[in-house]
Design a protein around this motif. Structure first.
Motif, PDB file in Angstrom:
ATOM      1  N   GLY A 112       1.057  -1.089   0.361  1.00 44.27           N
ATOM      2  CA  GLY A 112      -0.227  -0.195   0.229  1.00 44.27           C
ATOM      3  C   GLY A 112       1.280   1.384  -0.058  1.00 44.27           C
ATOM      4  O   GLY A 112       2.115   1.271  -0.420  1.00 44.27           O
ATOM      5  N   ASP A 113       0.331   2.402   0.147  1.00 42.39           N
ATOM      6  CA  ASP A 113       0.901   3.549  -0.068  1.00 42.39           C
ATOM      7  C   ASP A 113       2.034   4.320   1.171  1.00 42.39           C
ATOM      8  O   ASP A 113       2.866   4.645   1.054  1.00 42.39           O
ATOM      9  N   THR A 114       1.875   3.477   2.377  1.00 41.78           N
ATOM     10  CA  THR A 114       2.759   3.418   3.026  1.00 41.78           C
ATOM     11  C   THR A 114       4.227   2.304   3.401  1.00 41.78           C
ATOM     12  O   THR A 114       4.375   2.163   4.588  1.00 41.78           O
ATOM     13  N   ASN A 115       3.484   1.525   2.061  1.00 44.72           N
ATOM     14  CA  ASN A 115       4.843   0.547   2.571  1.00 44.72           C
ATOM     15  C   ASN A 115       5.795   0.415   0.498  1.00 44.72           C
ATOM     16  O   ASN A 115       5.297   0.127   0.262  1.00 44.72           O
ATOM     17  N   PRO A 116       5.795   2.460  -0.075  1.00 44.69           N
ATOM     18  CA  PRO A 116       6.144   2.197  -1.457  1.00 44.69           C
ATOM     19  C   PRO A 116       7.510   0.877  -1.648  1.00 44.69           C
ATOM     20  O   PRO A 116       7.881   0.292  -2.513  1.00 44.69           O
ATOM     21  N   SER A 117       8.651   0.878  -0.126  1.00 43.02           N
ATOM     22  CA  SER A 117       9.962   0.690  -0.089  1.00 43.02           C
ATOM     23  C   SER A 117       9.937  -0.723  -0.266  1.00 43.02           C
ATOM     24  O   SER A 117      10.381  -1.433  -0.660  1.00 43.02           O
ATOM     25  N   LEU A 118       8.288  -1.697  -0.138  1.00 46.11           N
ATOM     26  CA  LEU A 118       8.614  -3.018  -0.023  1.00 46.11           C
ATOM     27  C   LEU A 118       8.263  -4.156  -0.952  1.00 46.11           C
ATOM     28  O   LEU A 118       7.825  -4.622  -1.402  1.00 46.11           O
ATOM     29  N   TYR A 119       7.032  -3.389  -2.394  1.00 41.74           N
ATOM     30  CA  TYR A 119       7.156  -3.361  -3.624  1.00 41.74           C
ATOM     31  C   TYR A 119       7.956  -4.423  -4.195  1.00 41.74           C
ATOM     32  O   TYR A 119       9.393  -4.324  -4.382  1.00 41.74           O
ATOM     33  N   GLY A 120       7.397  -6.106  -4.046  1.00 45.53           N
ATOM     34  CA  GLY A 120       8.408  -7.015  -4.597  1.00 45.53           C
ATOM     35  C   GLY A 120       9.340  -7.543  -3.660  1.00 45.53           C
ATOM     36  O   GLY A 120       9.662  -8.459  -4.279  1.00 45.53           O
ATOM     37  N   THR A 121       9.054  -6.835  -2.495  1.00 44.28           N
ATOM     38  CA  THR A 121       9.601  -7.740  -1.137  1.00 44.28           C
ATOM     39  C   THR A 121       8.666  -9.250  -0.720  1.00 44.28           C
ATOM     40  O   THR A 121       7.280  -8.999  -0.207  1.00 44.28           O
ATOM     41  N   TYR A 122       9.669  -9.981  -0.989  1.00 47.20           N
ATOM     42  CA  TYR A 122       8.986 -11.216   0.617  1.00 47.20           C
ATOM     43  C   TYR A 122       9.461 -11.158   1.815  1.00 47.20           C
ATOM     44  O   TYR A 122      10.021 -11.265   2.473  1.00 47.20           O
ATOM     45  N   VAL A 123       7.860 -10.795   2.340  1.00 47.39           N
ATOM     46  CA  VAL A 123       8.161 -10.981   3.951  1.00 47.39           C
ATOM     47  C   VAL A 123       7.743 -11.516   4.477  1.00 47.39           C
ATOM     48  O   VAL A 123       6.592 -12.663   3.881  1.00 47.39           O
ATOM     49  N   TYR A 124       8.769 -11.915   5.732  1.00 48.01           N
ATOM     50  CA  TYR A 124       8.445 -13.158   6.063  1.00 48.01           C
ATOM     51  C   TYR A 124       9.178 -12.818   7.878  1.00 48.01           C
ATOM     52  O   TYR A 124       9.776 -12.308   7.870  1.00 48.01           O
ATOM     53  N   GLY A 125       8.591 -13.430   9.060  1.00 49.52           N
ATOM     54  CA  GLY A 125       9.390 -14.171  10.188  1.00 49.52           C
ATOM     55  C   GLY A 125       9.204 -15.141  10.740  1.00 49.52           C
ATOM     56  O   GLY A 125       9.196 -16.096  10.442  1.00 49.52           O
ATOM     57  N   ASP A 126      10.449 -14.863  12.120  1.00 48.69           N
ATOM     58  CA  ASP A 126      10.453 -15.872  12.864  1.00 48.69           C
ATOM     59  C   ASP A 126       9.954 -15.778  14.389  1.00 48.69           C
ATOM     60  O   ASP A 126      10.135 -15.153  14.931  1.00 48.69           O
ATOM     61  N   TYR A 127       8.623 -16.884  14.249  1.00 49.64           N
ATOM     62  CA  TYR A 127       8.293 -16.669  15.370  1.00 49.64           C
ATOM     63  C   TYR A 127       9.008 -16.521  17.209  1.00 49.64           C
ATOM     64  O   TYR A 127       9.154 -15.990  17.812  1.00 49.64           O
ATOM     65  N   VAL A 128      10.137 -17.697  16.900  1.00 47.69           N
ATOM     66  CA  VAL A 128      11.170 -17.609  18.441  1.00 47.69           C
ATOM     67  C   VAL A 128      11.870 -16.357  18.459  1.00 47.69           C
ATOM     68  O   VAL A 128      11.859 -15.828  19.174  1.00 47.69           O
ATOM     69  N   THR A 129      12.476 -15.788  17.382  1.00 43.66           N
ATOM     70  CA  THR A 129      13.896 -14.910  17.383  1.00 43.66           C
ATOM     71  C   THR A 129      12.970 -13.650  17.273  1.00 43.66           C
ATOM     72  O   THR A 129      13.030 -11.851  17.609  1.00 43.66           O
ATOM     73  N   ARG A 130      11.484 -13.271  16.842  1.00 46.52           N
ATOM     74  CA  ARG A 130      10.516 -12.614  16.632  1.00 46.52           C
ATOM     75  C   ARG A 130      11.156 -11.217  15.844  1.00 46.52           C
ATOM     76  O   ARG A 130      10.121 -10.158  15.225  1.00 46.52           O
ATOM     77  N   ARG A 131      12.311 -11.500  15.032  1.00 45.31           N
ATOM     78  CA  ARG A 131      12.308 -10.563  13.704  1.00 45.31           C
ATOM     79  C   ARG A 131      11.735 -11.092  12.376  1.00 45.31           C
ATOM     80  O   ARG A 131      11.025 -12.107  11.919  1.00 45.31           O
ATOM     81  N   ILE A 132      11.715 -10.041  11.319  1.00 41.16           N
ATOM     82  CA  ILE A 132      11.420  -9.607  10.445  1.00 41.16           C
ATOM     83  C   ILE A 132      12.751  -9.641   9.582  1.00 41.16           C
ATOM     84  O   ILE A 132      12.571  -8.132   9.249  1.00 41.16           O
ATOM     85  N   TRP A 133      12.319 -10.396   7.990  1.00 43.32           N
ATOM     86  CA  TRP A 133      12.699 -10.182   7.100  1.00 43.32           C
ATOM     87  C   TRP A 133      12.503  -9.555   5.621  1.00 43.32           C
ATOM     88  O   TRP A 133      11.089 -10.205   5.464  1.00 43.32           O
ATOM     89  N   GLY A 134      12.812  -9.061   4.720  1.00 44.39           N
ATOM     90  CA  GLY A 134      12.584  -9.146   3.698  1.00 44.39           C
ATOM     91  C   GLY A 134      13.118  -9.702   2.433  1.00 44.39           C
ATOM     92  O   GLY A 134      14.415  -9.461   2.832  1.00 44.39           O
ATOM     93  N   LEU A 135      12.729 -10.153   1.723  1.00 43.81           N
ATOM     94  CA  LEU A 135      13.738 -11.145  -0.273  1.00 43.81           C
ATOM     95  C   LEU A 135      13.445  -9.930  -0.876  1.00 43.81           C
ATOM     96  O   LEU A 135      12.754 -10.456  -1.206  1.00 43.81           O
ATOM     97  N   VAL A 136      14.735  -9.622  -1.499  1.00 44.12           N
ATOM     98  CA  VAL A 136      14.071  -8.987  -2.270  1.00 44.12           C
ATOM     99  C   VAL A 136      14.951  -9.189  -3.870  1.00 44.12           C
ATOM    100  O   VAL A 136      16.424  -9.739  -3.418  1.00 44.12           O
ATOM    101  N   PRO A 137      14.146  -9.209  -4.661  1.00 44.11           N
ATOM    102  CA  PRO A 137      15.136  -9.518  -6.255  1.00 44.11           C
ATOM    103  C   PRO A 137      16.711  -8.583  -6.613  1.00 44.11           C
ATOM    104  O   PRO A 137      16.652  -7.634  -5.874  1.00 44.11           O
ATOM    105  N   ASP A 138      17.576  -9.026  -7.005  1.00 43.30           N
ATOM    106  CA  ASP A 138      18.776  -8.891  -7.212  1.00 43.30           C
ATOM    107  C   ASP A 138      19.052  -8.316  -8.156  1.00 43.30           C
ATOM    108  O   ASP A 138      20.333  -7.856  -8.369  1.00 43.30           O
ATOM    109  N   GLY A 139      17.871  -8.384  -9.224  1.00 44.94           N
ATOM    110  CA  GLY A 139      18.436  -7.857 -10.322  1.00 44.94           C
ATOM    111  C   GLY A 139      19.255  -9.249 -11.631  1.00 44.94           C
ATOM    112  O   GLY A 139      19.383  -9.317 -12.245  1.00 44.94           O
TER     113      GLY A 139
END
Length: 358
Positions: free
Chosen positions: A1-28
């Motif tokens: 959405g408009d609040t997250n333009p920098s995340l377009y095309g990012t696969y967002v995932y997280g880990d329940y145990v460490t509570r960390r959230i990451w994003g996979l971005v194509p490197d071209g």
């Protein structure tokens, strides 16, 4: 959405145990770059989008729903209040000599965590009007707002300084990278890598702090009697000096004769091995820790109680024949030993905080 333009095309995932959230971005180039994005406030169970494609996090532990709004690393660091220069933190009277201000209390530990052969300069700060809460075993009670400062020195040169602040819930931490002259250090919120005379030094990002500084040990590692009962050259413990300085609200509970001091040179072989595991591994490998291998490496546990002797590994056998977590007398079958020996990710242990095997 408009609040997250920098995340377009990012696969967002997280880990329940460490509570960390990451994003996979194509490197071209047909691959992906893995970026740390945020620390979740609780145990995440799912992500979701609304009709405007805004991103949400579902918290299993407290039943809350959080909207995720993207920030730049600079905005994240500013939002947490981290100055861009170490000299601006107010922790040092003189930065070049690394002299702490008078309000900071320097301290030592009996057995330092292995950190690629570096030495460390430590101090802590208690907010005005607050005191430490002593415990004979386990981590001491530290007040909200307590600060720990640690500078890593390699071959006589300061490389990195880490700051850790205790919050109402959990901790907040970051690192500063020193210049080659040792005159200033700049904020390294996202971490980085430094070459120190041919040795690669890895600076963890702010989001990496909670992997070791987790809720199981109240975020502050080493703040317990076995580590901090350190006698000086005249035989006086630094804990006794802190009692004289009235840093405890329950000094009457302190009995140093009953404290088992951590040591890698004194005591039985069993005690020394359990000490090493407690210092280097038990922040995660314990009840409530952040690792997926569920055994307990705290010093208070006997080897039988740790759950590692002749135990079958459930997180991979490292390619070892008839592997066990610890096969007594057979390091070639022992996954625990192999994980400390190797240096490649994700197989090595600890994953963060060292880049050279001990």
């Amino acid at each position: 959405g408009d609040t997250n333009p920098s995340l377009y095309g990012t696969y967002v995932y997280g880990d329940y145990v460490t509570r960390r959230i990451w994003g996979l971005v194509p490197d071209g180039m047909g691959g992906y770059i893995n970026k740390y994005l945020a620390q979740a406030p609780g145990g995440m169970s799912a992500f979701a989008e609304d009709r405007d494609l805004n991103l949400y996090l579902l918290d299993y532990e407290n039943g809350h729903v959080y909207r995720i709004d993207a920030q730049t690393p600079e905005e994240s660091a500013e939002g947490e209040g981290w100055p861009t220069r170490l000299s601006e933190t107010g922790c040092f009277e003189d930065l070049e000599s690394r002299e702490f201000i008078a309000d900071l209390t320097p301290y030592e530990v009996n057995v330092p965590l292995w950190s690629d052969g570096s030495t460390k300069e430590r101090a802590f700060l208690l907010p005005e009007g607050t005191k430490l809460g002593y415990k004979p075993t386990g981590v001491w009670d530290l007040p909200t707002g307590a600060v720990a400062v640690k500078t890593f020195v390699l071959d006589g040169k300061p490389v990195e300084t880490r700051l850790l602040v205790k919050k109402d819930q959990g901790i907040s931490g970051t690192s500063y990278r020193w210049n080659d002259q040792g005159t200033e250090a700049l904020l390294a919120y996202n971490g980085g890598e430094v070459d120190v005379d041919g040795q690669s030094w890895i600076i963890p990002g702010a989001g990496d702090c909670v992997e070791c500084h987790n809720d199981a040990d109240d975020g502050f590692l080493g703040f317990h009697a076995s580590q901090l009962h350190v006698p000086d050259s005249e035989g006086q413990s630094q804990i006794e000096r802190w009692v004289a300085a009235e840093l405890f609200h329950n000094a009457e509970a302190i009995d140093l004769e009953a404290v088992h001091r951590f040591s890698l040179s004194a005591g039985s072989l069993s005690e020394r091995a359990r000490t090493y595991l407690a210092v280097n591994c038990a922040s995660c490998h314990r009840p409530g820790g952040t690792d997926l291998a569920w055994f307990d490496l705290r010093f208070e546990r006997t080897f039988a109680e740790m759950g590692i002797c002749n135990a079958t590994p459930d997180q991979g056998d490292m390619g070892l024949p008839d592997a066990r977590i610890v096969a007594p007398g057979e390091p070639g079958r022992s996954v625990l030993y192999e994980r400390m020996r190797v240096n490649d990710l994700p197989r090595r242990m600890p994953r963060i905080g060292r880049n050279v095997p001990d």
